[in-house]
Design an enzyme around this catalytic site. Structure first.
Site, mmCIF file in Angstrom:
data_model
loop_
_atom_site.group_PDB
_atom_site.id
_atom_site.type_symbol
_atom_site.label_atom_id
_atom_site.label_comp_id
_atom_site.label_asym_id
_atom_site.label_seq_id
_atom_site.Cartn_x
_atom_site.Cartn_y
_atom_site.Cartn_z
ATOM 1 N N CYS A 111 0.817 -1.226 0.000
ATOM 2 C CA CYS A 111 0.000 0.000 0.000
ATOM 3 C C CYS A 111 0.849 1.274 0.000
ATOM 4 O O CYS A 111 0.333 2.361 -0.238
ATOM 5 C CB CYS A 111 -0.946 -0.002 1.188
ATOM 6 N N HIS A 252 -3.454 7.028 2.413
ATOM 7 C CA HIS A 252 -3.868 5.724 1.898
ATOM 8 C C HIS A 252 -5.239 5.373 2.474
ATOM 9 O O HIS A 252 -5.458 5.459 3.686
ATOM 10 C CB HIS A 252 -2.826 4.663 2.286
ATOM 11 N N ASN A 282 -10.390 -0.313 -0.311
ATOM 12 C CA ASN A 282 -8.933 -0.193 -0.170
ATOM 13 C C ASN A 282 -8.279 -0.751 -1.435
ATOM 14 O O ASN A 282 -8.385 -1.942 -1.706
ATOM 15 C CB ASN A 282 -8.506 -0.981 1.074
HETATM 16 N N1 ACO Z 1 -18.740 -9.144 8.572
HETATM 17 C C1 ACO Z 1 -19.251 -9.514 9.758
HETATM 18 N N2 ACO Z 1 -18.486 -9.945 10.775
HETATM 19 C C2 ACO Z 1 -17.158 -10.002 10.580
HETATM 20 C C3 ACO Z 1 -16.553 -9.619 9.372
HETATM 21 C C4 ACO Z 1 -17.402 -9.185 8.334
HETATM 22 N N3 ACO Z 1 -16.934 -8.804 7.142
HETATM 23 N N4 ACO Z 1 -15.224 -9.775 9.480
HETATM 24 C C5 ACO Z 1 -14.978 -10.231 10.711
HETATM 25 N N5 ACO Z 1 -16.155 -10.382 11.373
HETATM 26 C C6 ACO Z 1 -16.367 -10.844 12.732
HETATM 27 C C7 ACO Z 1 -15.279 -11.774 13.202
HETATM 28 O O1 ACO Z 1 -15.519 -13.099 12.775
HETATM 29 C C8 ACO Z 1 -15.388 -11.633 14.687
HETATM 30 O O2 ACO Z 1 -16.459 -12.408 15.148
HETATM 31 P P1 ACO Z 1 -16.339 -13.240 16.508
HETATM 32 O O3 ACO Z 1 -16.154 -12.205 17.578
HETATM 33 O O4 ACO Z 1 -17.640 -13.953 16.563
HETATM 34 O O5 ACO Z 1 -15.141 -14.124 16.327
HETATM 35 C C9 ACO Z 1 -15.785 -10.168 14.883
HETATM 36 O O6 ACO Z 1 -16.325 -9.734 13.610
HETATM 37 C C10 ACO Z 1 -14.615 -9.293 15.225
HETATM 38 O O7 ACO Z 1 -13.539 -9.601 14.342
HETATM 39 P P2 ACO Z 1 -12.230 -8.764 14.326
HETATM 40 O O8 ACO Z 1 -11.352 -9.241 13.238
HETATM 41 O O9 ACO Z 1 -11.698 -8.747 15.727
HETATM 42 O O10 ACO Z 1 -12.848 -7.365 13.929
HETATM 43 P P3 ACO Z 1 -12.297 -5.940 14.213
HETATM 44 O O11 ACO Z 1 -13.199 -5.217 15.094
HETATM 45 O O12 ACO Z 1 -10.823 -5.965 14.541
HETATM 46 O O13 ACO Z 1 -12.450 -5.317 12.756
HETATM 47 C C11 ACO Z 1 -11.107 -4.811 10.829
HETATM 48 C C12 ACO Z 1 -11.772 -5.903 11.659
HETATM 49 C C13 ACO Z 1 -12.192 -3.908 10.257
HETATM 50 C C14 ACO Z 1 -10.350 -5.459 9.692
HETATM 51 C C15 ACO Z 1 -10.188 -4.000 11.764
HETATM 52 O O14 ACO Z 1 -9.294 -4.863 12.435
HETATM 53 C C16 ACO Z 1 -9.419 -2.977 11.031
HETATM 54 O O15 ACO Z 1 -9.943 -1.970 10.664
HETATM 55 N N6 ACO Z 1 -8.129 -3.238 10.812
HETATM 56 C C17 ACO Z 1 -7.297 -2.438 9.984
HETATM 57 C C18 ACO Z 1 -6.861 -3.303 8.863
HETATM 58 C C19 ACO Z 1 -7.047 -2.703 7.528
HETATM 59 O O16 ACO Z 1 -7.712 -1.741 7.277
HETATM 60 N N7 ACO Z 1 -6.397 -3.382 6.612
HETATM 61 C C20 ACO Z 1 -6.413 -2.980 5.286
HETATM 62 C C21 ACO Z 1 -5.263 -3.577 4.581
HETATM 63 S S1 ACO Z 1 -3.760 -3.049 5.164
HETATM 64 C C22 ACO Z 1 -3.528 -1.560 4.612
HETATM 65 O O17 ACO Z 1 -4.078 -1.149 3.636
HETATM 66 C C23 ACO Z 1 -2.585 -0.785 5.355
#
Ligand code: ACO
Length: 325
Positions: A111, A252, A282
């Site tokens: 990225c 980004h 993204n």
């Molecule tokens: N829809 C519904 N539920 C979901 C989804 C989805 N798409 N994805 C995960 N879940 C569920 C999980 O299974 C989990 O359920 P559980 O508690 O029953 O096990 C629950 O939601 C929480 O999962 P987490 O992975 O802990 O969710 P979190 O609150 O951390 O959110 C997210 C995930 C949005 C990816 C967050 O971690 C984030 O914003 N991270 C930043 C990463 C990012 O933006 N990466 C992009 C690529 S890297 C870059 O470009 C730099």
């Protein structure tokens, strides 16, 4: 020597897919995706490639700059999802647009790829080696997504953006690109990985690999929210430009919550942080140039405005740059 962006362009696949449509593929909802990420839709390839999208974006950027392909000395394509290992996407773009004189190669810093490519081209132009460069960020990430993993496939989109970068010795050129900082931290690389095909030769065979993106979302969130504001403050300090003079922080587009956290840590109003991830998701290395092109074509960028660009992602890699438009 002043080095400035003189044209921008972007190209997105024909098909846009909403969160509602994604929720028919994996167990998710519009509400979950919007609340956690700010993403409402993304474009997904129905045949468009990294090279074809980059070609479209480059043609538009050249048109805006008023340059012909024959005038281009250097083509850099930043990508982590090229469909061809050989030839590189930049050489395909060169052939597609007819930039016969150009040197062309790819660069992968995930990225941060577009930022790092911009800095690379800047160094060539600043050194007087080349005069006119085309820099694209182009991705078809949908082919490296596990479409059964709702934690990743909802986040990403396909697309390409490009800029023309020119060395300009004229008196009204302004300041152009003013300064960069960029970093890599390979020790934290496991937070976001995508393996390539397994080694298989007459002497050695590996187990088949998971060749889809795997991410520790929380680790990435923490890294970006902590490191990006520090990096932006560093580039502002290095260039002696107060943050109040910055018209836009073009970041980004990973996640709206990450961008909100960065704005808060910088103590700057969110109105200075333009967003387009609602419509495009993204797009990794394509994120920055697509957003820059949108701002330019909407008439929101005036000559003399100061901007910060910042990329961050797998590697881990991150960096920021200050420029005068
Ligand atoms: N829809 C519904 N539920 C979901 C989804 C989805 N798409 N994805 C995960 N879940 C569920 C999980 O299974 C989990 O359920 P559980 O508690 O029953 O096990 C629950 O939601 C929480 O999962 P987490 O992975 O802990 O969710 P979190 O609150 O951390 O959110 C997210 C995930 C949005 C990816 C967050 O971690 C984030 O914003 N991270 C930043 C990463 C990012 O933006 N990466 C992009 C690529 S890297 C870059 O470009 C730099």
């Amino acid at each position: 020597m002043i080095v400035r962006i003189t044209g921008t362009g972007s190209m997105l696949p024909a098909k846009q897919v909403t969160n509602l449509e994604i929720s028919q593929i994996v167990d998710t909802s519009d509400e979950w995706i919007r609340e956690r990420t700010g993403i409402g839709a993304r474009y997904l390839s129905t045949g468009e490639t990294v090279a074809s999208l980059a070609t479209g974006a480059c043609e538009k950027a050249l048109e805006m700059a008023g340059r012909t392909a024959e005038e281009v000395d250097l083509i850099l394509v930043a990508s982590c999802s090229s469909e061809m290992l050989l030839p590189c996407s930049a050489c395909q773009v060169q052939a597609n647009i007819g930039a016969r004189r150009a040197v062309a190669f790819d660069l992968n810093a995930a990225c941060s790829g577009f930022m790092f490519a911009l800095n690379t081209a800047y160094a060539y132009l600043q050194a007087g080696i080349y005069k006119t460069a085309l820099i694209a960020g182009s991705e078809v990430l949908s082919k490296i997504m596990d479409w059964e993993d709702r934690g990743t496939c909802v986040l990403f989109g396909d697309g390409a953006g490009a800029v023309v970068l020119e060395a300009d010795a004229s008196t009204n050129a302004g300041r152009g690109l003013i300064g960069f900082v960029q970093y890599s931290d390979g020790s934290k690389g496991e937070a976001l990985v995508c393996e390539s095909r397994a080694l298989h030769n007459p002497y050695y065979s590996e187990e088949s690999k998971n060749t889809y993106v795997q991410m520790d979302g929380r680790e990435i969130f923490k890294f970006a929210a902590r490191q990006v504001p520090v990096t932006i403050e560093e580039v502002l300090q290095k260039t002696a430009i107060p943050k109040e003079e910055i018209s836009y922080f073009v970041l980004h587009q990973a996640n709206a919550r990450i961008i909100e956290a960065i704005a808060k840590r910088l103590d700057m109003g969110l109105e200075k942080f333009p967003l387009n991830l609602d419509q495009v998701g993204n797009m990794s290395s394509a994120s920055l140039p697509v957003l820059l092109d949108k701002l330019q074509r909407e008439g929101r960028l005036d000559r003399g405005m100061k901007l910060v660009l910042s990329g961050f992602g797998a590697g881990l890699t991150y960096g920021a740059c200050v420029l005068e438009w």
